[in-house]
Design a protein around this motif. Structure first.
Motif, PDB file in Angstrom:
ATOM      1  N   GLY A  37     -13.652  14.953  -6.635  1.00 50.66           N
ATOM      2  CA  GLY A  37     -13.100  14.366  -5.420  1.00 50.66           C
ATOM      3  C   GLY A  37     -14.135  13.555  -4.675  1.00 50.66           C
ATOM      4  O   GLY A  37     -15.341  13.755  -4.849  1.00 50.66           O
ATOM      5  N   LEU A  48     -14.029   4.337  -1.644  1.00 51.26           N
ATOM      6  CA  LEU A  48     -12.724   4.967  -1.893  1.00 51.26           C
ATOM      7  C   LEU A  48     -11.980   4.215  -2.978  1.00 51.26           C
ATOM      8  O   LEU A  48     -11.316   4.808  -3.827  1.00 51.26           O
ATOM      9  N   ILE A  49     -12.084   2.885  -2.944  1.00 50.46           N
ATOM     10  CA  ILE A  49     -11.416   2.064  -3.971  1.00 50.46           C
ATOM     11  C   ILE A  49     -12.074   2.315  -5.328  1.00 50.46           C
ATOM     12  O   ILE A  49     -11.401   2.442  -6.346  1.00 50.46           O
ATOM     13  N   ARG A  50     -13.383   2.414  -5.337  1.00 49.21           N
ATOM     14  CA  ARG A  50     -14.088   2.716  -6.603  1.00 49.21           C
ATOM     15  C   ARG A  50     -13.556   4.027  -7.188  1.00 49.21           C
ATOM     16  O   ARG A  50     -13.321   4.121  -8.394  1.00 49.21           O
ATOM     17  N   ALA A  51     -13.403   5.043  -6.320  1.00 42.69           N
ATOM     18  CA  ALA A  51     -12.919   6.349  -6.790  1.00 42.69           C
ATOM     19  C   ALA A  51     -11.500   6.225  -7.334  1.00 42.69           C
ATOM     20  O   ALA A  51     -11.188   6.739  -8.414  1.00 42.69           O
ATOM     21  N   GLN A  52     -10.656   5.529  -6.576  1.00 42.35           N
ATOM     22  CA  GLN A  52      -9.255   5.406  -6.996  1.00 42.35           C
ATOM     23  C   GLN A  52      -9.152   4.686  -8.332  1.00 42.35           C
ATOM     24  O   GLN A  52      -8.391   5.085  -9.209  1.00 42.35           O
ATOM     25  N   LYS A  53      -9.941   3.629  -8.483  1.00 41.33           N
ATOM     26  CA  LYS A  53      -9.933   2.889  -9.761  1.00 41.33           C
ATOM     27  C   LYS A  53     -10.342   3.789 -10.918  1.00 41.33           C
ATOM     28  O   LYS A  53      -9.925   3.598 -12.055  1.00 41.33           O
ATOM     29  N   GLY A  55      -9.714   6.937 -11.050  1.00 40.29           N
ATOM     30  CA  GLY A  55      -8.779   8.053 -11.165  1.00 40.29           C
ATOM     31  C   GLY A  55      -9.267   9.340 -10.526  1.00 40.29           C
ATOM     32  O   GLY A  55      -8.821  10.427 -10.905  1.00 40.29           O
ATOM     33  N   PRO A  57      -9.464  11.764  -7.241  1.00 40.33           N
ATOM     34  CA  PRO A  57      -8.765  11.986  -5.968  1.00 40.33           C
ATOM     35  C   PRO A  57      -9.671  11.725  -4.761  1.00 40.33           C
ATOM     36  O   PRO A  57     -10.878  12.010  -4.820  1.00 40.33           O
ATOM     37  N   THR A  58      -9.085  11.200  -3.697  1.00 36.59           N
ATOM     38  CA  THR A  58      -9.866  10.894  -2.490  1.00 36.59           C
ATOM     39  C   THR A  58      -9.250  11.574  -1.275  1.00 36.59           C
ATOM     40  O   THR A  58      -8.069  11.923  -1.280  1.00 36.59           O
TER      41      THR A  58
END
Ligand code: GRF
Length: 224
Positions: A37, A48-53, A55, A57-58
């Motif tokens: 996370g 946050l975008i890096r994390a979402q890309k 996969g 969770p944020t």
């Protein structure tokens, strides 16, 4: 039996280039740790975008939603605990965590700070190094304690200051080193090489009296 992969939560406030280095190191330099996370205190943080890309969770605990310090602290602790992490990794997280939370994760919380600690705790480290005419600057990975940038330093990478350096140029070279050393140091915890349970951190079963310092870090091959 295969060792269980440690669960790691990353706390960010901004760009998240160190987070990106960790994401890119999964299965490689960061083989013993799972990034479960990412939490930001800034809703629009690029990390946050890096994390979402990737996969991952944020969660966001916005300073403006929780202007009261105690409420913010409680919510951050709740969000961290909800990911059930073994490790909490601060990567450009611009808020001081409260002592209770830091104590709860003692030995399991790391930070990276852009200076050769104990020099230049706090902000504007590159500017201060340039103003002081330092010939060497760098970055430090340390265990987190309640004292700002004050916990035991486990690893450092040095960067030579060039005569025509400005803050941006120096910062960019320091960050290059951060992206190499941070995933590696985190992985040392994942593989059990690095621990901090007593007074002094242990590395490969021996007390780590002084940080491991890379003076001329040119690539991953020069790391222990
Ligand atoms: C890094 O330089 C780190 O040393 C400091 O904050 C910066 C974060 O950068 N704590 P980024 O968000 O990882 O790009």
């Amino acid at each position: 039996m295969a060792q269980r992969s440690l669960r790691q939560v990353v706390l960010i406030s901004g760009n998240g280039s160190n987070l990106q280095a960790m994401l890119d190191s999964r299965g490689d330099e960061l083989s013993a740790v799972t990034i479960c996370g990412v939490i930001s205190d800034i809703p629009g943080a690029y990390g946050l975008i890096r994390a979402q890309k990737a996969g991952v969770p944020t969660a966001v605990v916005s300073r403006t939603d929780f202007p009261d310090r105690h409420d913010f602290d409680r919510m951050i602790a709740e969000r961290i605990d909800a990911f059930d992490p073994d490790l909490v990794v601060l990567a450009g997280f611009m808020r001081i965590l409260n002592a209770e939370l830091v104590q709860a994760y003692r030995g399991r919380m790391l930070n990276i700070h852009p200076s050769l600690l104990p020099r230049y705790r706090g902000l504007h480290t590159h500017r201060r190094a340039l103003e002081n005419g330092d010939t060497f600057h760098g970055t430090s990975v340390h265990f987190v304690t309640a004292e700002l940038d004050g916990g035991p330093v486990v690893a450092q990478a040095e960067v030579a200051v060039e005569p025509d350096d400005d803050e941006a140029a120096l910062s960019a070279r320091v960050q290059q080193r951060e992206h190499i050393i941070y995933p590696r140091v985190i992985n040392w915890i994942g593989t059990g090489r690095l621990q901090w349970t007593g007074a002094i951190p242990q590395f490969d079963g021996r007390p780590l009296e002084k940080p491991i310092v890379w003076k001329h870090l040119s690539g991953p091959e020069s790391l222990p």
